[in-house]
Design an enzyme around this catalytic site. Sequence first.
Site, short mmCIF file in Angstrom:
data_model
loop_
_atom_site.label_atom_id
_atom_site.label_comp_id
_atom_site.label_asym_id
_atom_site.label_seq_id
_atom_site.Cartn_x
_atom_site.Cartn_y
_atom_site.Cartn_z
N ILE A 8 -0.31 27.91 11.30
CA ILE A 8 -0.27 27.25 9.99
C ILE A 8 0.57 25.97 10.11
O ILE A 8 1.75 26.03 10.46
CB ILE A 8 0.30 28.19 8.91
CG1 ILE A 8 -0.56 29.47 8.81
CG2 ILE A 8 0.39 27.48 7.55
CD1 ILE A 8 -2.02 29.27 8.43
N MET A 55 1.47 35.19 13.87
CA MET A 55 0.13 35.55 14.31
C MET A 55 -0.02 36.96 14.89
O MET A 55 -1.09 37.29 15.41
CB MET A 55 -0.36 34.49 15.33
CG MET A 55 -0.36 33.08 14.73
SD MET A 55 -0.80 31.77 15.89
CE MET A 55 -2.52 32.13 16.20
N GLU A 56 1.04 37.80 14.82
CA GLU A 56 0.93 39.14 15.42
C GLU A 56 1.47 40.28 14.55
O GLU A 56 0.99 41.41 14.65
CB GLU A 56 1.70 39.20 16.77
CG GLU A 56 1.20 38.26 17.84
CD GLU A 56 1.73 36.84 17.69
OE1 GLU A 56 2.76 36.66 17.01
OE2 GLU A 56 1.12 35.90 18.23
N ASP A 101 9.57 26.52 12.81
CA ASP A 101 8.92 25.36 12.16
C ASP A 101 8.68 25.73 10.70
O ASP A 101 8.84 26.88 10.33
CB ASP A 101 7.59 25.04 12.86
CG ASP A 101 6.65 26.23 12.84
OD1 ASP A 101 6.65 27.00 13.81
OD2 ASP A 101 5.94 26.43 11.83
N GLU A 115 9.75 34.50 24.08
CA GLU A 115 10.28 35.43 23.07
C GLU A 115 10.93 36.68 23.69
O GLU A 115 11.71 37.36 23.03
CB GLU A 115 9.17 35.84 22.09
CG GLU A 115 8.70 34.65 21.26
CD GLU A 115 7.48 34.96 20.42
OE1 GLU A 115 7.42 34.49 19.27
OE2 GLU A 115 6.55 35.64 20.91
N1 SAH Z 1 2.18 26.78 22.04
C1 SAH Z 1 1.59 28.06 22.36
C2 SAH Z 1 0.86 28.65 21.18
C3 SAH Z 1 1.79 29.02 20.09
S1 SAH Z 1 0.97 29.77 18.76
C4 SAH Z 1 0.60 27.88 23.50
O1 SAH Z 1 0.15 26.78 23.69
O2 SAH Z 1 0.30 28.88 24.16
C5 SAH Z 1 2.37 30.11 17.75
C6 SAH Z 1 3.14 31.38 18.08
O3 SAH Z 1 4.36 31.37 17.37
C7 SAH Z 1 2.41 32.64 17.62
O4 SAH Z 1 2.69 33.69 18.50
C8 SAH Z 1 2.95 32.89 16.21
O5 SAH Z 1 3.23 34.25 15.98
C9 SAH Z 1 4.25 32.06 16.12
N2 SAH Z 1 4.29 31.01 15.08
C10 SAH Z 1 5.32 30.12 14.97
N3 SAH Z 1 5.08 29.24 13.98
C11 SAH Z 1 3.88 29.55 13.43
C12 SAH Z 1 3.09 28.97 12.39
N4 SAH Z 1 3.49 27.88 11.75
N5 SAH Z 1 1.89 29.54 12.10
C13 SAH Z 1 1.49 30.64 12.78
N6 SAH Z 1 2.18 31.22 13.79
C14 SAH Z 1 3.38 30.69 14.14
#
Ligand code: SAH
Length: 232
Positions: A156, A176-177, A200, A11
């Site tokens: 989610i 998530m932030e 997504d 990001e």
């Molecule tokens: N693949 C990463 C984890 C990603 S968590 C790993 O393995 O380290 C998802 C991140 O993208 C979070 O920072 C959140 O802010 C954002 N995000 C994108 N789609 C999301 C969703 N459907 N629900 C929650 N957060 C989402």
Amino acid sequence: MIGIIGAMEVEIRNILDKMENIKTKNIGNVDYYQGELGGRSVLVALCRVGKVNAAHATSIMIANFDVTGIINVGVAGGISADVGIGDVVVSSDLVQHDVDATTFGYALGHVPSLDDAFFAADGALVNATKKAGENVLAKYGRKLHIGRIATGDQFIASPIDKVMIEGNFGALAVEMEGAAIAQVCTLTNTPFVVIRAISDKADGTAHEDFPAFVDETAQISAAIVMDMVSNL
Ligand code: SAH
């Protein structure tokens, strides 16, 4: 100086690539990159995923650096049916969808002891994002939406959770932030905005769409931030 926070390396990567004269500082296990972007002084932080990491990095940023505003950049899941992959949601306000003190009469999402469940983004930063977003998104053939973003410590990926978040909060996107950064900024009177490109649809296909689209969509939100910062 404007502060820019991203949770994942993908990001902030495009922004760091365009920055000059970068000086790095690690405070509280968070990396801060100070430098120039399009002739403007900026400070970029990699906060890691989730509300606690985001709040931690934001507090340190505000306490240790002279930031006049904070931009949270990244990707999110689309909640509203109108919001497609590659579109961008700019926060009007944010709420924590996983906070529940309804037993005591609080609305869902309202953290007891705070004035409100919703944290309003700065109007001037929202307008600047809108201008930059319209420039950048015309190139990508995507749409810009301004509305509520819901935040929680959950990825989610189910139609049921999606319907709940839309029904309870009227959110356009989920991540998530953002609301954690918004809460710290509200407590410290720091103007902020959250800019998220949709990676997504937060449904049963999110586990496939997120990895497929995260790079491309992270680039879209970063492009908006870069355009915006050079015109601030
Ligand atoms: N693949 C990463 C984890 C990603 S968590 C790993 O393995 O380290 C998802 C991140 O993208 C979070 O920072 C959140 O802010 C954002 N995000 C994108 N789609 C999301 C969703 N459907 N629900 C929650 N957060 C989402």
